[in-house]
Design an enzyme around this catalytic site. Structure first.
Site, mmCIF file in Angstrom:
data_model
loop_
_atom_site.group_PDB
_atom_site.id
_atom_site.type_symbol
_atom_site.label_atom_id
_atom_site.label_comp_id
_atom_site.label_asym_id
_atom_site.label_seq_id
_atom_site.Cartn_x
_atom_site.Cartn_y
_atom_site.Cartn_z
ATOM 1 N N GLU A 174 -11.450 -24.317 -38.913
ATOM 2 C CA GLU A 174 -10.607 -24.632 -37.765
ATOM 3 C C GLU A 174 -10.695 -26.128 -37.469
ATOM 4 O O GLU A 174 -11.649 -26.576 -36.817
ATOM 5 C CB GLU A 174 -11.086 -23.867 -36.535
ATOM 6 N N GLY A 201 -5.529 -25.106 -30.137
ATOM 7 C CA GLY A 201 -4.930 -25.109 -28.808
ATOM 8 C C GLY A 201 -4.039 -26.310 -28.539
ATOM 9 O O GLY A 201 -3.657 -26.555 -27.393
ATOM 10 N N ASN A 251 -8.648 -14.443 -31.080
ATOM 11 C CA ASN A 251 -9.712 -14.939 -30.200
ATOM 12 C C ASN A 251 -9.099 -15.161 -28.821
ATOM 13 O O ASN A 251 -8.373 -16.137 -28.615
ATOM 14 C CB ASN A 251 -10.278 -16.247 -30.764
ATOM 15 N N TRP A 252 -9.414 -14.258 -27.908
ATOM 16 C CA TRP A 252 -8.800 -14.354 -26.576
ATOM 17 C C TRP A 252 -9.425 -15.466 -25.734
ATOM 18 O O TRP A 252 -8.915 -15.812 -24.692
ATOM 19 C CB TRP A 252 -8.941 -13.013 -25.844
ATOM 20 N N LYS A 253 -10.550 -16.008 -26.157
ATOM 21 C CA LYS A 253 -11.281 -16.986 -25.328
ATOM 22 C C LYS A 253 -11.484 -16.379 -23.935
ATOM 23 O O LYS A 253 -11.643 -15.176 -23.824
ATOM 24 C CB LYS A 253 -10.540 -18.320 -25.267
ATOM 25 N N GLY A 267 -5.872 -18.081 -31.712
ATOM 26 C CA GLY A 267 -6.196 -18.170 -30.294
ATOM 27 C C GLY A 267 -5.007 -17.780 -29.429
ATOM 28 O O GLY A 267 -4.741 -16.605 -29.186
ATOM 29 N N GLY A 268 -4.255 -18.789 -28.994
ATOM 30 C CA GLY A 268 -3.165 -18.568 -28.041
ATOM 31 C C GLY A 268 -2.212 -17.440 -28.428
ATOM 32 O O GLY A 268 -1.850 -16.605 -27.585
ATOM 33 N N HIS A 298 -17.863 -21.595 -32.860
ATOM 34 C CA HIS A 298 -16.509 -22.041 -32.495
ATOM 35 C C HIS A 298 -16.615 -23.454 -31.923
ATOM 36 O O HIS A 298 -17.575 -23.783 -31.232
ATOM 37 C CB HIS A 298 -15.903 -21.085 -31.462
ATOM 38 N N GLU A 307 -15.347 -24.862 -29.498
ATOM 39 C CA GLU A 307 -15.546 -24.946 -28.037
ATOM 40 C C GLU A 307 -17.015 -24.703 -27.685
ATOM 41 O O GLU A 307 -17.534 -25.279 -26.728
ATOM 42 C CB GLU A 307 -14.609 -23.954 -27.328
ATOM 43 N N SER A 363 -3.741 -23.320 -33.988
ATOM 44 C CA SER A 363 -2.311 -23.195 -33.670
ATOM 45 C C SER A 363 -1.552 -22.386 -34.716
ATOM 46 O O SER A 363 -0.408 -22.711 -35.047
ATOM 47 C CB SER A 363 -1.684 -24.580 -33.465
#
Ligand code: PEP
Length: 249
Positions: free
Chosen positions: A166, A172, A9-11, A232-233, A94, A96, A211
Site C-alpha cells: 500500500e 485515502g 478495511n472499514w477503518k 478502504g473507502g 497498516h 495509519e 484508492s
C-alpha cells in the site's frame, strides 16, 4: 494458481446497520466463487459481522491487535479475543498504525507473532511515503519492511501471511498507483520472498491497496503479481465493494 483475495478495511467507519446491509447483499450468492473476500471491521462489530455474513463466503477480520496475550494493557485487544469473536485475519502494520500510532518494524513483528500464535492470518501491510518514492527509495523501504518480519519467522510461519503493498501516498487520497507502478513493486516483493524460498514466493498472495475502486480494480488485478486488493473507502459501499470483488473473479 493464487486465488485472489479482496479484503475491505472499514477503518473507524461503519455501523451495525452497514454490517447488516453487507450480510443481506452478499447472502444470495452475489460474490464470485473464485475470489476470497474478507471484511476487516472495527472490534465492536466483529461478532455481528460473523452472524450477518455467516451464510456467505466472506471471512471476518480485525484491523490491529495487541502484541501481548493478556494483562494490564487498558484498551488493548488480544489475538485470542479476536479469534473468540470470530476474526480469522488481522491487518498488521497498516500505514495509519505505523504513522499515527508509532508502530515501528519491531512492533509490527511482535503483532505478527501474536496473531500467528492464535492461528490468525496476519495481513502484513508495507508501503513507502511520497517522499521516499521521490527519493527513489521505494524498493529499499518496502523490502526493508518485508524483511523485518520475514527474517524473524521460520518457514512454516512465513507461509501463513498475506502481504499488502500500500503506497502511503495512495491511501485515502484518490491517487492510485498506476498498474505498472504497482506491478514493479509487487514483482520486487515476490523476488525478495524468493530469496527465502521459491515455493513461498510462488504461493504468496500480494494484495495492492491505495484508492482501489470499481473503475480501476480490473486493470490493477490484471497485473501478473497483483493477487488481490486491500480496499478502504470503497469497501464502505456494498455496490462498490461487490463490483471490485466481481472484477477479481
Ligand atoms: C486502506 O485503508 O488500506 C486503503 C487502501 O484505503 P483506500 O482504499 O481508501 O485508499
Amino acid at each position: 494458481m493464487r486465488m485472489p483475495l479482496i479484503a475491505g478495511n472499514w477503518k473507524m467507519n461503519g455501523s451495525l446497520a452497514l454490517v447488516e446491509a453487507f450480510g443481506r447483499a452478499f447472502a444470495d450468492g452475489a460474490l464470485p466463487v473464485n475470489v476470497e473476500v474478507a471484511l476487516m471491521v472495527p472490534f465492536p462489530f466483529l461478532e455481528a459481522a460473523g452472524r450477518a455474513l455467516g451464510e456467505t463466503s466472506v471471512t471476518v477480520g480485525a484491523q490491529t491487535l495487541s502484541d501481548r496475550p493478556s494483562g494490564a494493557f487498558t484498551g488493548e485487544v488480544s489475538a485470542a479475543m479476536l479469534r473468540e469473536c470470530g476474526a480469522r485475519l488481522v491487518l498488521v502494520g497498516h500505514s495509519e498504525r505505523r504513522t499515527l500510532f508509532g508502530e515501528d518494524d519491531a512492533a509490527v513483528l511482535a503483532r505478527v507473532k501474536a496473531a500467528l500464535a492464535e492461528r490468525l492470518t496476519p495481513v502484513l501491510c508495507v508501503g513507502e511515503t511520497l517522499e521516499e518514492r521521490e527519493a527513489e527509495r521505494t524498493e529499499a523501504v518496502v523490502l526493508g519492511q518485508v524483511e523485518a518480519v520475514f527474517d524473524a519467522l521460520d518457514e512454516s510461519e512465513r507461509a501463513r501471511l498475506e502481504v499488502a503493498y500500500e503506497p502511503v501516498w495512495a491511501i485515502g487520497t484518490g491517487r492510485t498507483a498506476s498498474p505498472e507502478q504497482a506491478q514493479v513493486v509487487h514483482a520486487a516483493i515476490r523476488g525478495c520472498l524468493a530469496r527465502y524460498d521459491q515455493a513461498l514466493a510462488g504461493g504468496m498472495r500480494l494484495l495492492y491497496g491505495g484508492s482501489m475502486k470499481a473503475d480501476n480494480a480490473a486493470e490493477l488485478l490484471a497485473q501478473p503479481d497483483i493477487d488481490g486488493g486491500l480496499v478502504g473507502g470503497a469497501s464502505l459501499k456494498v455496490d462498490d465493494f461487490l463490483a471490485i470483488c466481481q472484477s477479481a473473479g
